[in-house]
Motif scaffolding. Structure first.
Motif, mmCIF file in Angstrom:
data_model
loop_
_atom_site.group_PDB
_atom_site.id
_atom_site.type_symbol
_atom_site.label_atom_id
_atom_site.label_comp_id
_atom_site.label_asym_id
_atom_site.label_seq_id
_atom_site.Cartn_x
_atom_site.Cartn_y
_atom_site.Cartn_z
ATOM 1 N N PHE A 186 0.490 -23.750 10.532
ATOM 2 C CA PHE A 186 -1.040 -23.475 10.119
ATOM 3 C C PHE A 186 -0.943 -22.344 9.080
ATOM 4 O O PHE A 186 0.149 -21.354 8.990
ATOM 5 N N THR A 187 -1.989 -21.945 8.297
ATOM 6 C CA THR A 187 -1.786 -20.997 7.398
ATOM 7 C C THR A 187 -3.164 -19.951 7.585
ATOM 8 O O THR A 187 -4.069 -20.322 8.246
ATOM 9 N N TYR A 188 -2.727 -18.768 7.220
ATOM 10 C CA TYR A 188 -3.741 -17.759 7.405
ATOM 11 C C TYR A 188 -3.762 -16.850 6.342
ATOM 12 O O TYR A 188 -2.473 -16.214 5.840
ATOM 13 N N SER A 189 -5.000 -16.231 5.655
ATOM 14 C CA SER A 189 -4.947 -15.578 4.482
ATOM 15 C C SER A 189 -5.622 -14.383 4.930
ATOM 16 O O SER A 189 -6.521 -14.199 5.675
ATOM 17 N N GLY A 190 -5.462 -13.481 4.077
ATOM 18 C CA GLY A 190 -6.106 -11.893 4.264
ATOM 19 C C GLY A 190 -5.943 -11.026 2.939
ATOM 20 O O GLY A 190 -5.019 -11.538 2.071
ATOM 21 N N THR A 191 -6.077 -9.970 3.041
ATOM 22 C CA THR A 191 -6.102 -8.942 1.893
ATOM 23 C C THR A 191 -5.677 -7.695 2.443
ATOM 24 O O THR A 191 -5.710 -7.644 3.791
ATOM 25 N N PHE A 192 -4.959 -6.728 1.641
ATOM 26 C CA PHE A 192 -4.734 -5.370 2.045
ATOM 27 C C PHE A 192 -4.457 -4.450 0.832
ATOM 28 O O PHE A 192 -4.639 -4.790 -0.260
ATOM 29 N N PHE A 193 -4.587 -2.951 1.136
ATOM 30 C CA PHE A 193 -4.667 -2.083 0.076
ATOM 31 C C PHE A 193 -3.471 -1.674 0.089
ATOM 32 O O PHE A 193 -2.510 -1.331 0.866
ATOM 33 N N THR A 194 -2.824 -1.242 -1.400
ATOM 34 C CA THR A 194 -1.696 -0.738 -1.604
ATOM 35 C C THR A 194 -1.822 0.069 -2.879
ATOM 36 O O THR A 194 -2.509 0.018 -3.676
ATOM 37 N N ASP A 195 -0.592 1.224 -2.829
ATOM 38 C CA ASP A 195 -0.476 1.877 -3.917
ATOM 39 C C ASP A 195 0.642 1.390 -4.932
ATOM 40 O O ASP A 195 0.860 1.898 -5.946
ATOM 41 N N ASP A 196 1.157 0.214 -4.503
ATOM 42 C CA ASP A 196 2.235 -0.205 -5.356
ATOM 43 C C ASP A 196 1.895 -1.345 -5.962
ATOM 44 O O ASP A 196 1.431 -2.271 -5.649
ATOM 45 N N ASN A 197 2.600 -1.755 -7.341
ATOM 46 C CA ASN A 197 2.221 -2.889 -8.027
ATOM 47 C C ASN A 197 3.307 -3.234 -8.646
ATOM 48 O O ASN A 197 3.819 -2.709 -9.892
ATOM 49 N N PRO A 198 4.310 -4.323 -8.292
ATOM 50 C CA PRO A 198 3.918 -5.092 -6.684
ATOM 51 C C PRO A 198 4.538 -4.358 -5.479
ATOM 52 O O PRO A 198 5.420 -3.444 -5.858
ATOM 53 N N PRO A 199 3.899 -4.467 -4.430
ATOM 54 C CA PRO A 199 4.478 -4.055 -3.223
ATOM 55 C C PRO A 199 5.700 -5.046 -2.819
ATOM 56 O O PRO A 199 5.550 -6.028 -2.857
ATOM 57 N N MET A 200 6.521 -4.338 -1.807
ATOM 58 C CA MET A 200 7.181 -5.222 -0.808
ATOM 59 C C MET A 200 6.531 -5.233 0.341
ATOM 60 O O MET A 200 6.088 -4.490 0.901
ATOM 61 N N ASN A 201 6.258 -6.674 0.937
ATOM 62 C CA ASN A 201 5.279 -6.896 1.945
ATOM 63 C C ASN A 201 6.285 -7.713 2.990
ATOM 64 O O ASN A 201 6.686 -8.703 2.732
ATOM 65 N N THR A 202 5.707 -7.123 4.221
ATOM 66 C CA THR A 202 6.485 -7.909 5.031
ATOM 67 C C THR A 202 5.285 -8.237 6.507
ATOM 68 O O THR A 202 4.405 -7.611 6.405
ATOM 69 N N ILE A 203 5.583 -9.539 6.864
ATOM 70 C CA ILE A 203 4.645 -10.062 7.794
ATOM 71 C C ILE A 203 5.478 -10.523 9.127
ATOM 72 O O ILE A 203 6.588 -11.067 8.887
ATOM 73 N N GLU A 204 4.962 -10.260 10.241
ATOM 74 C CA GLU A 204 5.617 -10.594 11.736
ATOM 75 C C GLU A 204 4.738 -11.383 12.417
ATOM 76 O O GLU A 204 3.454 -11.014 12.575
ATOM 77 N N ALA A 205 5.278 -12.589 13.011
ATOM 78 C CA ALA A 205 4.445 -13.260 13.696
ATOM 79 C C ALA A 205 4.944 -13.298 15.272
ATOM 80 O O ALA A 205 6.460 -13.199 15.406
ATOM 81 N N CYS A 262 5.710 -9.096 -3.905
ATOM 82 C CA CYS A 262 4.326 -9.761 -4.129
ATOM 83 C C CYS A 262 4.433 -9.865 -5.926
ATOM 84 O O CYS A 262 4.942 -9.335 -6.404
ATOM 85 N N SER A 263 3.749 -10.896 -6.054
ATOM 86 C CA SER A 263 3.255 -10.957 -7.673
ATOM 87 C C SER A 263 2.642 -9.728 -8.240
ATOM 88 O O SER A 263 1.451 -9.279 -7.460
ATOM 89 N N SER A 264 2.823 -9.108 -9.102
ATOM 90 C CA SER A 264 2.091 -8.025 -9.701
ATOM 91 C C SER A 264 0.706 -8.240 -10.361
ATOM 92 O O SER A 264 0.670 -9.358 -10.946
ATOM 93 N N LEU A 265 -0.021 -7.303 -10.583
ATOM 94 C CA LEU A 265 -1.287 -7.494 -11.142
ATOM 95 C C LEU A 265 -0.748 -7.021 -12.856
ATOM 96 O O LEU A 265 -0.224 -6.084 -13.053
ATOM 97 N N ASP A 266 -1.138 -7.778 -13.663
ATOM 98 C CA ASP A 266 -1.016 -7.790 -15.018
ATOM 99 C C ASP A 266 -2.165 -7.123 -15.733
ATOM 100 O O ASP A 266 -3.304 -7.438 -15.710
ATOM 101 N N LEU A 267 -2.015 -5.606 -15.786
ATOM 102 C CA LEU A 267 -3.050 -4.832 -16.486
ATOM 103 C C LEU A 267 -3.079 -4.987 -17.783
ATOM 104 O O LEU A 267 -2.218 -4.906 -18.735
ATOM 105 N N ASN A 268 -4.463 -4.941 -18.537
ATOM 106 C CA ASN A 268 -4.570 -5.163 -20.056
ATOM 107 C C ASN A 268 -5.341 -3.879 -20.550
ATOM 108 O O ASN A 268 -6.711 -4.307 -20.425
ATOM 109 N N PRO A 269 -4.905 -3.006 -20.591
ATOM 110 C CA PRO A 269 -5.741 -1.665 -21.117
ATOM 111 C C PRO A 269 -6.209 -2.008 -22.408
ATOM 112 O O PRO A 269 -5.472 -2.533 -23.562
ATOM 113 N N ALA A 270 -7.556 -1.480 -22.903
ATOM 114 C CA ALA A 270 -7.999 -1.687 -24.304
ATOM 115 C C ALA A 270 -8.870 -0.521 -24.536
ATOM 116 O O ALA A 270 -9.794 -0.012 -23.610
#
Length: 569
Positions: free
Chosen positions: A377-396, A413-421
């Protein structure tokens, strides 16, 4: 022949046993490996034969029989005793007496019609010149050779140990004894507690094909030499298509009958030959592997989605999403009411305070259903982080009986591509004003610098003509389609530029309005005054100021308006 362990599926089918076997046996215990009226080891190798767990070869990852050709792994040193913890066991490559030389081993688990958990096990040996004395361990930890002459894992209270002695001779009665590891709480030794001894059961036989066979445990061997093999085997006399008499041994233990409802989550097994039935016997050869009665696997994907906004009520910088896939990679089915917990470390393994913890049941995650072997089965969610990208661990972690099955998975994780203008405009007007009896040229100007990107900016605006040097932090704007989408102002090319920014509530635009008096004469037929303004900006995350954004604009401020073209008479 062997098959992949994920192909073994939980099955509730029961088979009608011949009268020579215990009424509820799920495998034919007749001292050979061939199907003779009901499923035997032959069928286990073909399709699992309804087993909820089958032994797995660590080297190949395949379920079924596990080979052990010499000189592979024998016990070594005096600390290798069943009365000692696994941490004191040693092994090496070498030779043992032919009658103690294990060539193949196998184990399987079933649920019978009473929902009792029953373990079946079997092994063959190279030579039959002497009594056979086997030990069968079922461990909760992953116990096996570590590659450096010792063993992985350690004993856990509740590990199950079966000793089987089969004396030679016609109609010989086997001896079967079942014990559990209980550190400091044993009775036959400091750490081994007796659960069943066939010699104390005068009402039943320990021989599996007896009419009065014991429900707790039994053993059997091939009493003649005409039983065909179905896996690679060569006896000392050169036989390959048959087992010489008393060369193949098998048995079972009803774990539920022995342990009641307190059934641990076994994960590995080991078969050994021994010098005697004594708990302190010298250990000879061994073979082992995984026994995934309870197992779980978790994988995940994750990516940084966006910057954290003031409305997120967090001090962290980014919002990341994840999708976890939890797979029952064992053979037994997890019931819907089994406790299952997912813990995501939110990219901060040393900080437990921000972990995303969902402590529920299998059914909660899987739509009210249990989770059979091989299913996910799959389960999705979100979390807050100060890193772009973070190393992320999940335990079941899933609870089974008095033990657990756990797995963890770490990914970047895949990083966020920031586009300043950045954007800069300046408008100005010139006029003559009277000051102290003098007529003076005065210029009014408005400078507007707006953040049009998706990351807050530290911006500096300079205008040498007016001696301007000003610094601002410009927030990111809310996207809009209509003016009503903006809490303040209007929608300007898809952005709410007048409303407070989304990340920190800072302004999106810096607006500077002032007046100056030029020190040089205006030029041209419209008496123009000119000056240039620039903006330099960096992403607030670009602390080393590596990627500079700039914009520059020159404003022309005419004193004289455009004269209309003369009209013809």
């Amino acid at each position: 022949m062997r098959f992949n362990k994920l192909a073994i599926m939980c099955c509730a089918a029961c088979f009608t046993a011949a009268s020579a076997f215990a009424a509820d046996d799920q495998l034919e215990l007749d001292g050979n490996v061939k199907n003779n009226g009901m499923n035997d080891w032959e069928q286990v190798l073909i399709d699992g034969a309804g087993a909820i767990a089958v032994s797995v070869d660590r080297e190949t990852g395949m379920a079924g029989v596990i080979p052990d050709l010499p000189p592979k792994t024998i016990f070594w040193k005096g600390g290798s005793k069943d009365t000692n913890d696994v941490t004191e066991w040693w092994y090496k490559d070498g030779a043992v007496p032919d009658k103690d030389d294990i060539r193949n081993g196998i184990a399987a688990a079933y649920r019978d019609s009473n929902d009792d958990l029953v373990f079946y096990f079997g092994a063959d040996r190279y030579a039959n010149n002497g009594d056979a004395i086997f030990g069968f361990w079922f461990f909760q930890a992953d116990v096996g050779p570590n590659g450096s002459n010792q063993f992985t894992g350690q004993h856990t209270n509740g590990d199950l140990f079966i000793v089987m002695e089969y004396p030679q001779g016609t109609n010989a009665e086997p001896f079967v004894q079942v014990m559990e590891w209980l550190e400091g709480g044993g009775d036959v030794s400091d750490n081994l507690k007796l659960l069943y001894n066939s010699e104390n059961d005068a009402m039943h036989s320990a021989k599996c094909d007896a009419m009065d066979v014991a429900a707790e445990a039994c053993a059997i061997t091939n009493e003649d030499d005409s039983q065909m093999t179905i896996w690679d085997y060569m006896a000392k006399d050169g036989s390959t298509a048959t087992y010489p008499h008393e060369s193949f041994f098998e048995g079972r233990v009803n774990v539920s009958e022995i342990l009641g409802d307190n059934i641990p989550c076994f994960s590995s097994f080991l078969i050994e030959t021994r010098s005697s039935r004594s708990e302190t016997a010298q250990l000879k050869d061994f073979i082992g592997g995984e026994f995934p009665l309870c197992s779980i696997m978790v994988t995940k994907t994750c990516k940084v989605e966006r910057l954290a906004l003031s409305s997120d009520n967090t001090t962290k910088t980014y919002v990341a999403s994840f999708e976890a896939t939890v797979t029952n990679d064992g053979s037994g089915a997890y019931d819907a009411d089994f406790p299952l917990m997912l813990v995501d470390d939110a990219g901060t393994p040393m900080d437990l305070t921000d972990d995303v913890v969902i402590d529920q049941t299998v059914g909660y995650f899987n739509g009210g259903q249990g989770l059979p072997g091989g299913e996910s089965f799959t389960y999705s969610g979100t979390f807050f982080t100060d890193d772009n990208p973070p190393m992320n661990t999940i335990e079941a972690t899933v609870d089974f009986g008095s033990s657990t099955a756990t797995d963890e998975y770490t990914i970047e994780c895949s990083s966020l591509d920031l586009n300043p203008a950045i954007d800069l405009t300046k408008v100005c007007t010139s006029e003559l004003v009277e000051d102290g009896g003098e007529v003076i040229l005065s210029v009014d100007y408005d400078i507007v610098s707006c953040n049009l990107g998706d990351v807050p900016l530290d911006a500096t605006i300079t205008d040498a003509t007016v001696d301007l040097l000003a610094s601002y932090t410009l927030d990111i704007a809310q996207a809009c389609e209509l003016d009503t989408d903006c809490a303040v102002g209007s929608c300007d090319n898809g952005l709410c530029l007048e409303a407070p920014g989304l990340v920190n509530g800072d302004p999106v635009c810096a607006i500077i309005s002032d007046t100056y008096r030029p020190s040089t004469l205006p030029t041209g037929n419209r008496l123009n005054s000119q000056n240039t303004v620039t903006v330099s900006a960096y992403s607030i995350f670009d602390v080393d100021e590596i990627e500079e954004l700039t914009d520059e604009v020159t404003a022309t401020c005419p004193l004289c308006p455009i004269q209309p073209e003369p009209q013809p008479e």
